[in-house]
Write a protein that holds these residues in place. Structure first.
Motif, PDB file in Angstrom:
ATOM      1  N   PHE A   1      58.957 -42.743  18.980  1.00  0.00           N
ATOM      2  CA  PHE A   1      58.053 -43.299  17.982  1.00  0.00           C
ATOM      3  C   PHE A   1      57.996 -44.819  17.937  1.00  0.00           C
ATOM      4  N   ASP A   2      58.963 -45.486  18.452  1.00  0.00           N
ATOM      5  CA  ASP A   2      59.017 -46.936  18.364  1.00  0.00           C
ATOM      6  C   ASP A   2      57.971 -47.582  19.257  1.00  0.00           C
ATOM      7  N   GLU A   3      57.638 -48.823  18.969  1.00  0.00           N
ATOM      8  CA  GLU A   3      56.677 -49.570  19.779  1.00  0.00           C
ATOM      9  C   GLU A   3      57.187 -49.745  21.209  1.00  0.00           C
ATOM     10  N   ASN A   4      58.480 -49.851  21.388  1.00  0.00           N
ATOM     11  CA  ASN A   4      59.092 -50.002  22.711  1.00  0.00           C
ATOM     12  C   ASN A   4      59.754 -48.706  23.168  1.00  0.00           C
ATOM     13  N   SER A   5      59.114 -47.605  22.904  1.00  0.00           N
ATOM     14  CA  SER A   5      59.698 -46.309  23.208  1.00  0.00           C
ATOM     15  C   SER A   5      59.754 -46.048  24.712  1.00  0.00           C
TER      16      SER A   5
ATOM     17  N   PHE B   1      67.978 -42.034  14.838  1.00  0.00           N
ATOM     18  CA  PHE B   1      67.729 -43.331  15.447  1.00  0.00           C
ATOM     19  C   PHE B   1      67.353 -43.168  16.918  1.00  0.00           C
TER      20      PHE B   1
ATOM     21  N   TRP C   1      63.900 -41.679  17.173  1.00  0.00           N
ATOM     22  CA  TRP C   1      62.912 -42.705  16.843  1.00  0.00           C
ATOM     23  C   TRP C   1      62.706 -43.670  18.010  1.00  0.00           C
ATOM     24  N   MET C   2      63.782 -44.121  18.609  1.00  0.00           N
ATOM     25  CA  MET C   2      63.683 -45.093  19.701  1.00  0.00           C
ATOM     26  C   MET C   2      63.061 -44.480  20.958  1.00  0.00           C
TER      27      MET C   2
END
Length: 106
Positions: free
Chosen positions: A34-38, A27, A30-31
């Motif tokens: 890869f996340d949109e708000n990385s 998690f 990912w955060m």
């Protein structure tokens, strides 16, 4: 077999095999990436914000200098001097000679 039994007794192994850690580590990865708000996206946005703020300060300074120039050009003598120097304007029956100096040293 003793290697695995020793490994299971190791406290680091117990922590890494914990269900919470097994879920939490991917998690976090990912955060961060890869996340949109990385983190990387936020870093790019912060850099863009800094660039825009520097542009704002540049234009505010330019605006102040232009306001000062407009204030100075209210005087007719200063306006005439500015027009002569900047736009090479002249009065009737007057000749203007432009002298340019060679700034490149040989």
């Amino acid at each position: 077999m003793s290697f695995f039994s020793n490994l299971k007794k190791n406290p680091i192994f117990k922590i890494l095999t914990n269900t919470f850690v097994i879920i939490f580590i991917p998690f976090i990865i990912w955060m961060l990436f890869f996340d949109e708000n990385s983190y990387l996206t936020h870093r790019e946005f912060n850099k863009e914000i800094e660039d825009l703020e520097s542009t704002i300060t540049f234009y505010e300074e330019k605006l102040d200098s232009d306001k000062e120039m407009i204030k100075n050009l209210q005087d007719s003598l200063k306006l005439e001097r500015f027009a002569r120097e900047k736009y090479l304007m002249k009065k009737e029956n007057e000749d203007i000679y432009i002298i340019e100096f060679d700034t490149i040293k040989k």
